[in-house]
Design a protein around this motif. Structure first.
Motif, PDB file in Angstrom:
ATOM      1  N   SER A 182       1.409  -7.467  -1.403  1.00 59.15           N
ATOM      2  CA  SER A 182       2.443  -6.388  -0.957  1.00 59.15           C
ATOM      3  C   SER A 182       2.965  -6.105  -2.205  1.00 59.15           C
ATOM      4  O   SER A 182       3.796  -4.852  -2.475  1.00 59.15           O
ATOM      5  N   HIS A 185       1.819  -3.770  -4.547  1.00 60.92           N
ATOM      6  CA  HIS A 185       1.211  -2.822  -3.642  1.00 60.92           C
ATOM      7  C   HIS A 185      -0.082  -2.632  -3.815  1.00 60.92           C
ATOM      8  O   HIS A 185      -0.903  -1.598  -3.883  1.00 60.92           O
ATOM      9  N   LYS A 187      -4.084  -4.049  -1.753  1.00 59.14           N
ATOM     10  CA  LYS A 187      -4.538  -4.666  -0.641  1.00 59.14           C
ATOM     11  C   LYS A 187      -5.087  -6.185  -0.654  1.00 59.14           C
ATOM     12  O   LYS A 187      -5.440  -6.392  -1.695  1.00 59.14           O
TER      13      LYS A 187
END
Length: 225
Positions: A182, A185, A187
């Motif tokens: 996260s 940014h 997955k």
């Protein structure tokens, strides 16, 4: 002597052959003695020695002399990314602590015992507020002064170490660790390249170990041989 080569270059090659048989951190004779041995001026000798310093064969200690460098310092390839080369980067320390024990790869690379205290810093690297990588930085506590610890941002400026020592880098394909997905940014399970950088001091001792988790689209990795 080979008249096609500059004299300092020939002296450099002879000095290089001479120090090959010497152990790391062995002092070499003084400038006056070497100039007399090779029948050249001190200026010519100085130029040859300076080039061997630049290439990592020798290092100089102020008021002590010139010494044979550890073979790990010899510059055979220029590997980037440089840790501080792009000064548009901004650094945000996310976490740091002094740990009593470290992971086995940290122990191995820093050549420390399992129960030696270690500084661990996690910082986010941003380019115009866009996250490009996360760095885990490790250094043995015994190698950090209280003054350096009190000014962590100055201590974490890697230019001061890479300019005087050397870096060995390893490139590891892997999935982004869950705890960093996260922040970058990304997955979960996104493939990335982790770059492990081991910074050595000029005497060849390992000093700082860094694991860089790079955003695959934001951080370019380039190797120049």
């Amino acid at each position: 002597m080979d008249m096609k080569k500059p004299i300092y270059q020939q002296i450099k090659e002879e000095l290089q052959a001479y120090i090959e048989g010497l152990a790391a951190n062995t002092p070499i004779p003084g400038e006056r003695e070497l100039a007399a041995r090779f029948h050249v001026s001190r200026m010519t000798l100085r130029k040859a020695v300076a080039q061997l310093e630049q290439e990592g064969y020798l290092y100089r200690e102020m008021n002590r002399g010139t010494f044979v460098a550890d073979k790990k310092l010899r510059k055979q390839a220029n590997i980037v990314p440089s840790l501080e080369a792009d000064h548009c980067y901004r650094y945000k320390v996310l976490y740091f602590d002094i740990k009593e024990r470290s992971e086995s790869d940290v122990q191995y690379n820093l050549e420390i015992a399992f129960d030696e205290y270690i500084l661990r810093v996690v910082r986010l690297v941003l380019n115009e507020n866009i996250p490009v990588c996360i760095e885990e930085i490790y250094c043995a506590r015994k190698n950090i002064s209280d003054e350096q610890l009190g000014n962590l941002n100055a201590f974490l400026n890697m230019d001061q170490y890479t300019q005087k020592g050397s870096i060995r880098q390893t490139f590891l394909p892997m999935m982004i660790p869950t705890q960093y997905a996260s922040l970058l940014h990304l997955k979960i399970n996104t493939p990335i390249i982790r770059v492990d950088s081991l910074i050595h001091k000029k005497d060849g001792r390992p000093f700082i170990y860094i694991k860089s988790y790079n955003h695959p689209e934001m951080k370019r990795i380039e190797i120049t041989i």
